[in-house]
Enzyme design. Structure first.
Site, short mmCIF file in Angstrom:
data_model
loop_
_atom_site.label_atom_id
_atom_site.label_comp_id
_atom_site.label_asym_id
_atom_site.label_seq_id
_atom_site.Cartn_x
_atom_site.Cartn_y
_atom_site.Cartn_z
N GLY A 187 54.19 -24.16 95.23
CA GLY A 187 52.62 -24.18 95.30
C GLY A 187 52.00 -25.29 96.16
N GLN A 188 50.69 -25.28 96.26
CA GLN A 188 49.95 -26.45 96.91
C GLN A 188 50.29 -28.10 96.36
OE1 GLN A 188 45.72 -27.07 96.34
NE2 GLN A 188 45.59 -27.92 98.23
N ASP A 245 60.25 -21.97 90.93
CA ASP A 245 59.06 -21.17 91.15
C ASP A 245 59.21 -19.55 91.01
OD1 ASP A 245 56.37 -22.10 92.73
OD2 ASP A 245 56.79 -20.05 93.23
N ASP A 296 60.25 -17.32 86.17
CA ASP A 296 58.87 -16.66 85.93
C ASP A 296 58.56 -17.25 84.49
OD1 ASP A 296 56.90 -15.26 84.82
OD2 ASP A 296 58.00 -13.28 85.43
N TYR A 312 39.79 -18.21 84.65
CA TYR A 312 40.62 -19.20 84.93
C TYR A 312 40.34 -20.54 83.92
CZ TYR A 312 42.32 -23.35 87.62
OH TYR A 312 42.93 -24.44 88.28
N ILE A 352 41.65 -29.78 95.46
CA ILE A 352 42.59 -30.40 96.27
C ILE A 352 42.77 -29.89 97.50
CG2 ILE A 352 45.05 -31.26 96.13
CD1 ILE A 352 43.41 -32.18 93.31
N1 SER Z 1 40.90 -25.81 92.92
C1 SER Z 1 40.90 -24.74 91.82
C2 SER Z 1 40.28 -23.81 91.91
O1 SER Z 1 39.12 -23.67 93.10
C3 SER Z 1 40.17 -25.45 90.55
O2 SER Z 1 41.06 -26.07 89.78
O3 SER Z 1 40.27 -22.55 91.55
#
Ligand code: SER
Length: 318
Positions: free
Chosen positions: A11-12, A34, A52, A142, A172
Site C-alpha cells: 500500500g501507500q 500483502d 489476507d 472507517y 499522507i
Molecule cells: N487518508 C485517509 C483517508 O482519507 C485518512 O486516514 O481515508
C-alpha cells in the site's frame, strides 16, 4: 534478533515503510505481506508473502515460519472505500487488527505498530487544533473502525502488556505508491495530473482544509515513535500533524511551479467526510513525549513531490 512482518506492505505507506525498515534491520529481516500477489518490484527484493489479514491462520503461519518478533500492521480499507463497502471495512480494519493482536498475544510478539487516523474525530470534535484527548464520534465506518482499533490496542496493552504504538495520521502525500480509496487522495492525485500536463478535477471544495503530511515525515514519525523509550510514552496512539492547507492553496502552490495548470472543483460524497474531520491538529503530546517535529512545510513538500514525480515520468513510470 528483530524480525518484522509488515501487513499491507504494497500500500501507500507500506511500500515505502518496508524499504525504510529493511535499511535499518536488513533486507532478510523484514517480511513484506500483502493480499496483492504482484506488488512493486522493489518490495520483491526482500521476502514477500501473500497474506489476507482477515484469515488468522495465514497470519499465524507467517509469524511461525519467519519467527516474527514485531508487526507493523498497515493493511486497511480507507475512508471513501469504507463508505462504499462498510462490511469490508469492518472485516479488514477491525477483524484484521483483532487477528494481529490475538496472534501477537498467543505467540509472544511484544511490539506492534498500527496506524490510526484523523478519521477518529467527528463533527462534535473541535475542528481547530484538535487536542489529543477529545470527543471521538466519527460518522464514517472507517472512523468507527479506527476508534474501535484504538480501544482494542489500549485493552491489549493494559491487559496483556503488548507494546502497541500508533499514530493518528493525517492525509499522507507521497510519490511512489498512490493511496487508494481515501478522502485525502486529492492532495496526491493533483500532483500526478500536474506532472502529466493534464487538468485536475478536485472532488472537494476549494476551501476544504485538512491536516496533511509528506511521506518522509510519515516514515520519520513511525520510526521515531517505535524507537522511543517506552517509559516516556503517556499514550499508545498519538496525534501527529505536519501541515494544513486548503485544496486551493495547494493548487496555487503547484501553479507557481507548473504555469497553466488548471484545477476545477466538483465536490462529491467525499466532501461530507472531509467536512467531518479536523482542519488543524494539536500534536503537542507527541512533540513533548518523543520529540516529534516534521521537516516539510507546504513549499518544500510541493518542490519535493514535483521533483520525484518528474523523475518517475522521465523513467516512463507515469
Ligand atoms: N487518508 C485517509 C483517508 O482519507 C485518512 O486516514 O481515508
Amino acid at each position: 534478533m528483530t524480525k518484522i512482518l509488515v501487513t499491507g506492505a504494497a500500500g501507500q505507506i507500506g511500500s515505502e515503510l518496508t524499504l525504510a525498515l529493511r535499511k535499518i534491520y536488513g533486507q532478510e529481516n523484514v517480511i513484506a505481506a500483502d493480499h496483492k500477489k504482484s506488488p512493486h518490484p522493489r518490495l520483491m527484493e526482500g521476502p514477500f508473502i501473500t497474506v489476507d489479514v482477515t484469515d488468522r491462520t495465514q497470519l499465524e503461519k507467517a509469524v511461525h515460519e519467519y519467527k516474527i518478533t514485531e508487526i507493523y500492521h498497515l493493511a486497511a480499507i480507507l475512508s471513501a472505500r469504507g463508505e462504499q463497502n462498510p462490511e469490508l471495512a469492518w472485516r479488514v480494519n477491525v477483524e484484521g487488527l483483532y487477528n494481529v493482536l490475538e496472534v501477537a498475544r498467543l505467540t509472544g510478539i511484544q511490539k506492534i505498530f498500527w496506524p490510526s487516523s484523523i478519521a477518529v474525530f467527528g463533527p462534535k470534535t473541535p475542528r481547530e487544533n484538535t487536542p489529543q484527548d477529545t470527543i471521538l464520534s466519527p460518522t464514517t465506518m472507517y472512523g468507527i473502525t479506527k476508534v474501535t482499533g484504538e480501544l482494542l490496542c489500549e485493552y491489549y496493552h493494559r491487559r496483556y502488556g503488548l507494546d502497541i504504538r500508533g499514530l493518528r495520521f493525517p492525509g499522507i502525500i507521497s510519490s511512489e505508491t498512490p493511496p487508494g480509496g481515501g478522502t485525502t487522495d486529492y492532495a496526491v492525485e493533483i500532483f500526478y495530473a500536474a506532472v502529466r500536463g493534464e487538468p485536475y478535477t478536485c472532488f472537494v471544495r476549494a476551501d476544504t482544509v485538512l491536516p496533511m503530511m509528506y511521506m518522509p515525515d510519515c516514515l520519520k514519525a513511525t520510526l521515531t515513535l517505535m524507537q522511543a523509550d517506552s517509559s516516556r510514552l503517556r499514550y499508545r496512539i498519538y496525534n501527529v500533524t505536519a501541515l494544513s492547507f486548503s485544496a486551493e492553496e495547494l493548487a496555487r502552490e503547484i501553479q507557481k511551479r507548473v504555469p497553466g495548470f488548471r484545477v476545477e472543483y466538483k465536490p462529491d460524497f467525499r466532501q461530507c467526510i472531509a467536512d467531518s474531520w479536523p482542519r488543524t491538529i494539536d500534536d503537542s503530546p507527541a512533540r513533548e513525549d518523543w520529540g516529534w517535529k516534521p521537516d516539510y512545510d507546504l513549499p518544500k513538500m510541493v518542490d519535493a513531490m514535483l521533483t520525484a514525480l518528474r523523475k518517475r515520468k522521465e523513467r516512463g513510470e507515469l
